[in-house]
Design an enzyme around this catalytic site. Structure first.
Site, PDB file in Angstrom:
ATOM      1  N   ALA A  89       0.843  -1.202   0.000  1.00 36.62           N
ATOM      2  CA  ALA A  89       0.000   0.000   0.000  1.00 36.62           C
ATOM      3  C   ALA A  89       0.875   1.248   0.000  1.00 36.62           C
ATOM      4  O   ALA A  89       1.236   1.775   1.056  1.00 36.62           O
ATOM      5  CB  ALA A  89      -0.940  -0.021   1.193  1.00 36.62           C
ATOM      6  N   LEU A  90       1.217   1.702  -1.205  1.00 36.60           N
ATOM      7  CA  LEU A  90       2.103   2.854  -1.371  1.00 36.60           C
ATOM      8  C   LEU A  90       1.347   4.036  -1.989  1.00 36.60           C
ATOM      9  O   LEU A  90       1.380   5.144  -1.462  1.00 36.60           O
ATOM     10  CB  LEU A  90       3.290   2.453  -2.261  1.00 36.60           C
ATOM     11  CG  LEU A  90       4.353   3.500  -2.562  1.00 36.60           C
ATOM     12  CD1 LEU A  90       5.065   3.938  -1.289  1.00 36.60           C
ATOM     13  CD2 LEU A  90       5.391   2.947  -3.551  1.00 36.60           C
ATOM     14  N   ARG A 145      10.251  -4.771 -10.036  1.00 34.63           N
ATOM     15  CA  ARG A 145      10.031  -4.154 -11.359  1.00 34.63           C
ATOM     16  C   ARG A 145      10.477  -5.072 -12.494  1.00 34.63           C
ATOM     17  O   ARG A 145       9.830  -5.136 -13.529  1.00 34.63           O
ATOM     18  CB  ARG A 145      10.745  -2.808 -11.443  1.00 34.63           C
ATOM     19  CG  ARG A 145       9.908  -1.700 -10.880  1.00 34.63           C
ATOM     20  CD  ARG A 145      10.566  -0.356 -11.007  1.00 34.63           C
ATOM     21  NE  ARG A 145       9.695   0.671 -10.429  1.00 34.63           N
ATOM     22  CZ  ARG A 145      10.137   1.804  -9.901  1.00 34.63           C
ATOM     23  NH1 ARG A 145      11.427   2.070  -9.888  1.00 34.63           N
ATOM     24  NH2 ARG A 145       9.287   2.674  -9.402  1.00 34.63           N
ATOM     25  N   ARG A 175      -4.443 -20.160 -41.220  1.00 37.80           N
ATOM     26  CA  ARG A 175      -5.491 -19.380 -41.896  1.00 37.80           C
ATOM     27  C   ARG A 175      -5.043 -19.037 -43.316  1.00 37.80           C
ATOM     28  O   ARG A 175      -3.941 -18.516 -43.515  1.00 37.80           O
ATOM     29  CB  ARG A 175      -5.727 -18.104 -41.087  1.00 37.80           C
ATOM     30  CG  ARG A 175      -6.481 -17.051 -41.807  1.00 37.80           C
ATOM     31  CD  ARG A 175      -7.923 -17.001 -41.367  1.00 37.80           C
ATOM     32  NE  ARG A 175      -8.511 -15.741 -41.811  1.00 37.80           N
ATOM     33  CZ  ARG A 175      -9.676 -15.677 -42.408  1.00 37.80           C
ATOM     34  NH1 ARG A 175     -10.391 -16.763 -42.624  1.00 37.80           N
ATOM     35  NH2 ARG A 175     -10.154 -14.513 -42.782  1.00 37.80           N
ATOM     36  N   GLY A 224     -11.077 -10.039 -37.168  1.00 31.97           N
ATOM     37  CA  GLY A 224     -12.254  -9.878 -36.302  1.00 31.97           C
ATOM     38  C   GLY A 224     -12.144 -10.680 -35.016  1.00 31.97           C
ATOM     39  O   GLY A 224     -12.550 -10.219 -33.935  1.00 31.97           O
ATOM     40  N   GLU A 267       3.509   0.015 -10.589  1.00 30.02           N
ATOM     41  CA  GLU A 267       4.898  -0.165 -10.120  1.00 30.02           C
ATOM     42  C   GLU A 267       5.885   0.746 -10.855  1.00 30.02           C
ATOM     43  O   GLU A 267       6.990   0.344 -11.197  1.00 30.02           O
ATOM     44  CB  GLU A 267       5.322  -1.631 -10.188  1.00 30.02           C
ATOM     45  CG  GLU A 267       4.693  -2.431  -9.061  1.00 30.02           C
ATOM     46  CD  GLU A 267       5.075  -3.880  -9.062  1.00 30.02           C
ATOM     47  OE1 GLU A 267       6.270  -4.182  -9.126  1.00 30.02           O
ATOM     48  OE2 GLU A 267       4.160  -4.721  -8.995  1.00 30.02           O
ATOM     49  N   GLY A 268       5.413   1.965 -11.113  1.00 31.11           N
ATOM     50  CA  GLY A 268       6.258   2.943 -11.796  1.00 31.11           C
ATOM     51  C   GLY A 268       5.898   2.978 -13.259  1.00 31.11           C
ATOM     52  O   GLY A 268       6.245   2.072 -14.027  1.00 31.11           O
TER      53      GLY A 268
HETATM   54  N1  COS Z   1      17.272   1.814  -3.558  1.00 29.56           N
HETATM   55  C1  COS Z   1      17.726   2.461  -2.481  1.00 29.56           C
HETATM   56  N2  COS Z   1      17.664   3.811  -2.319  1.00 29.56           N
HETATM   57  C2  COS Z   1      17.069   4.510  -3.304  1.00 29.56           C
HETATM   58  C3  COS Z   1      16.554   3.895  -4.458  1.00 29.56           C
HETATM   59  C4  COS Z   1      16.677   2.485  -4.570  1.00 29.56           C
HETATM   60  N3  COS Z   1      16.221   1.844  -5.640  1.00 29.56           N
HETATM   61  N4  COS Z   1      16.045   4.865  -5.267  1.00 29.56           N
HETATM   62  C5  COS Z   1      16.219   6.038  -4.636  1.00 29.56           C
HETATM   63  N5  COS Z   1      16.858   5.817  -3.464  1.00 29.56           N
HETATM   64  C6  COS Z   1      17.268   6.839  -2.484  1.00 29.56           C
HETATM   65  C7  COS Z   1      18.088   7.913  -3.166  1.00 29.56           C
HETATM   66  O1  COS Z   1      19.440   7.537  -3.237  1.00 29.56           O
HETATM   67  C8  COS Z   1      17.875   9.091  -2.234  1.00 29.56           C
HETATM   68  O2  COS Z   1      18.682   8.883  -1.080  1.00 29.56           O
HETATM   69  P1  COS Z   1      19.348  10.117  -0.272  1.00 29.56           P
HETATM   70  O3  COS Z   1      18.212  10.929   0.249  1.00 29.56           O
HETATM   71  O4  COS Z   1      20.133   9.447   0.805  1.00 29.56           O
HETATM   72  O5  COS Z   1      20.184  10.864  -1.272  1.00 29.56           O
HETATM   73  C9  COS Z   1      16.441   8.927  -1.795  1.00 29.56           C
HETATM   74  O6  COS Z   1      16.132   7.531  -1.975  1.00 29.56           O
HETATM   75  C10 COS Z   1      15.484   9.791  -2.615  1.00 29.56           C
HETATM   76  O7  COS Z   1      15.641   9.464  -3.991  1.00 29.56           O
HETATM   77  P2  COS Z   1      15.228  10.478  -5.178  1.00 29.56           P
HETATM   78  O8  COS Z   1      15.794  11.829  -4.888  1.00 29.56           O
HETATM   79  O9  COS Z   1      15.582   9.847  -6.472  1.00 29.56           O
HETATM   80  O10 COS Z   1      13.633  10.569  -4.986  1.00 29.56           O
HETATM   81  P3  COS Z   1      12.507  11.274  -5.857  1.00 29.56           P
HETATM   82  O11 COS Z   1      11.507  11.856  -4.935  1.00 29.56           O
HETATM   83  O12 COS Z   1      13.120  12.208  -6.853  1.00 29.56           O
HETATM   84  O13 COS Z   1      11.753  10.054  -6.582  1.00 29.56           O
HETATM   85  C11 COS Z   1      11.155   8.498  -8.347  1.00 29.56           C
HETATM   86  C12 COS Z   1      12.239   9.313  -7.575  1.00 29.56           C
HETATM   87  C13 COS Z   1      10.180   9.360  -9.134  1.00 29.56           C
HETATM   88  C14 COS Z   1      11.980   7.690  -9.316  1.00 29.56           C
HETATM   89  C15 COS Z   1      10.394   7.595  -7.351  1.00 29.56           C
HETATM   90  O14 COS Z   1       9.505   8.361  -6.565  1.00 29.56           O
HETATM   91  C16 COS Z   1       9.613   6.482  -8.023  1.00 29.56           C
HETATM   92  O15 COS Z   1      10.150   5.434  -8.355  1.00 29.56           O
HETATM   93  N6  COS Z   1       8.296   6.710  -8.240  1.00 29.56           N
HETATM   94  C17 COS Z   1       7.385   5.697  -8.751  1.00 29.56           C
HETATM   95  C18 COS Z   1       6.840   4.926  -7.632  1.00 29.56           C
HETATM   96  C19 COS Z   1       5.991   3.800  -8.023  1.00 29.56           C
HETATM   97  O16 COS Z   1       6.482   2.825  -8.559  1.00 29.56           O
HETATM   98  N7  COS Z   1       4.696   3.937  -7.742  1.00 29.56           N
HETATM   99  C20 COS Z   1       3.772   2.885  -7.977  1.00 29.56           C
HETATM  100  C21 COS Z   1       3.369   2.312  -6.648  1.00 29.56           C
HETATM  101  S1  COS Z   1       3.499   0.595  -6.529  1.00 29.56           S
HETATM  102  S2  COS Z   1       2.057  -0.068  -7.654  1.00 29.56           S
END
Ligand code: COS
Length: 382
Positions: free
Chosen positions: A126-127, A243, A268, A341, A364-365
């Site tokens: 739940a994200l 992912r 076919r 069709g 998931e992104g």
């Molecule tokens: N593993 C470990 N740490 C990670 C990481 C990973 N895969 N990805 C990012 N981090 C860390 C970064 O290194 C950063 O750390 P520091 O604060 O120590 O520097 C921190 O997390 C924040 O990362 P970032 O600045 O890249 O965050 P953003 O807010 O810019 O977000 C995206 C990046 C957009 C890529 C992210 O929010 C994302 O993946 N969004 C999609 C989410 C998703 O899949 N939603 C669907 C829900 S599930 S159905």
């Protein structure tokens, strides 16, 4: 019969080939299931996948032994998706919902894994929230520390298994810092007072999906998964593993579409000869084969890289998901075209695939987020 030659690639060990063969046989005897009641179908699928041992791959052992083998997860999802999208969904959610427990769970929290691996309990991740799906760092659900409890208030939406899950892995703002550094993860059993299924969501390829409301939901401090403020990294680490597996599911859909198309164009007749003799049809088949093989290479490259111990595979996993889902959409669209069709007839396998693939480019992104992840990894190494 779908192409199985990829199993000879060096990404795999003999145990992976045995797994793929065993599951293929299981699928032939058990799938597809009736989708009329998706809740009942998913519960039934989880029970059978658990009883027959396949869910052991979805999480580590409750005592902390083992690790998630991403190649196995991908092979299972690809195979299930090729036979029945709902079976893939049921398996995948058991992994995604417990991913944080496998990677960061305490001994007490991991006890749930005995039941999820046996198919006796369902889990959910739940994200997403109404105002933050892609922008995780800005999620609004709050968890306030109150003595030996946390109190959760807010909303989650697009939650797969919402309504049928036995527990939820919930991400909330605990406020250690602004943005991404102020989130934490919690294990919340479904029957916790104040947690309500506000709405069941209907989508074009039906599966259990809901919007959840949390009103003063009390959980013990021991329900926190990992450390306070680590929620964002926990979510991203789980997504790093899962992912690639979304790409694998898309690959399974694409392989099925290609398999159906190969049967179609050889059986076919048009203008006095099989469709397969027309060069325009051959062009479609060649592009479909190329897309499938390229996706498979990216998916199993990402899985192998993670299994070899890479701490992060954000770039590889994002490339695998982006390419496999977007190109599966194209492969399936070509399959619909080649079926004429029949391809748009409700209930036909390629019509079903056409509906099932679409959501994988969003959840998931979304594809757009994968491009951001890839570019950032290449430009700044973040
Ligand atoms: N593993 C470990 N740490 C990670 C990481 C990973 N895969 N990805 C990012 N981090 C860390 C970064 O290194 C950063 O750390 P520091 O604060 O120590 O520097 C921190 O997390 C924040 O990362 P970032 O600045 O890249 O965050 P953003 O807010 O810019 O977000 C995206 C990046 C957009 C890529 C992210 O929010 C994302 O993946 N969004 C999609 C989410 C998703 O899949 N939603 C669907 C829900 S599930 S159905």
């Amino acid at each position: 019969m779908a192409d199985r030659s990829f199993l000879d690639w060096p990404f795999f060990e003999d145990r992976h080939r045995a797994l793929a063969d065993g599951l293929e046989e299981w699928c032939k005897g058990n799938l597809p299931v009736d989708h009329a009641d998706v809740d009942a179908a998913c519960r039934g699928l989880v029970a059978r996948l658990g009883q027959d041992g396949w869910l052991k791959h979805s999480a580590i052992e409750p005592d902390g032994v083992g690790r998630l083998d991403v190649r196995s997860l991908c092979l299972i999802r690809e195979t299930l998706a090729r036979h029945d999208g709902l079976a893939d969904f049921a398996f995948a959610m058991q992994g995604l919902g417990t991913g944080a427990l496998s990677l960061f769970g305490s001994t007490e929290q991991r006890q749930w894994l005995a039941r999820t691996r046996a198919g006796e309990a369902l889990s959910a991740f739940a994200l997403s929230e109404p105002r933050s799906g892609s922008d995780v760092a800005n999620l609004e659900m709050i968890a306030v520390h109150d003595g030996d409890h946390y109190v959760l208030d807010g909303e989650k939406t697009w939650i797969s298994n919402g309504g049928i899950a036995d527990f939820y892995c919930v991400f909330a703002r605990t406020g250690e810092a602004d943005g991404a550094r102020g989130l934490s993860a919690f294990l919340v059993p479904a029957e916790t007072p104040g947690l309500e299924i506000a709405e069941r969501l209907e989508v074009m390829a039906p599966h259990p999906l809901a919007r959840l409301v949390f009103k003063g939901v009390h959980v013990p401090a021991s329900a926190m998964i990992g450390d306070a403020g680590q929620g964002f990294k926990i979510a991203m680490s789980v997504l790093d593993v899962f992912r690639s597996t979304v790409g694998a599911a898309a690959l399974g859909f694409a392989r099925r579409a290609l398999e159906e198309s190969l049967n179609r164009v050889q059986s076919r007749e048009l203008f006095g000869a099989p469709l397969a003799e027309l060069q325009m049809v051959q062009g479609h088949i060649a592009e479909m084969g190329l897309d499938v093989d390229a996706s498979a290479l990216l998916v199993y490259r990402a899985a192998w890289t993670k299994d070899m111990g890479a701490p992060r595979v954000s770039r590889e996993a994002a490339m695998a998901k982006l390419h496999a889902t977007d190109h599966a959409q194209e492969v399936i669209d070509r399959a619909v075209q080649l079926h004429g069709g029949d391809g748009v007839r409700s209930g036909h396998i390629v019509e079903r695939l056409y509906r099932e693939i679409r959501a994988l480019r969003i959840y998931e992104g979304a594809s757009d987020v994968q491009r951001i992840v890839i570019a950032r990894q290449m430009i700044g190494g973040n």
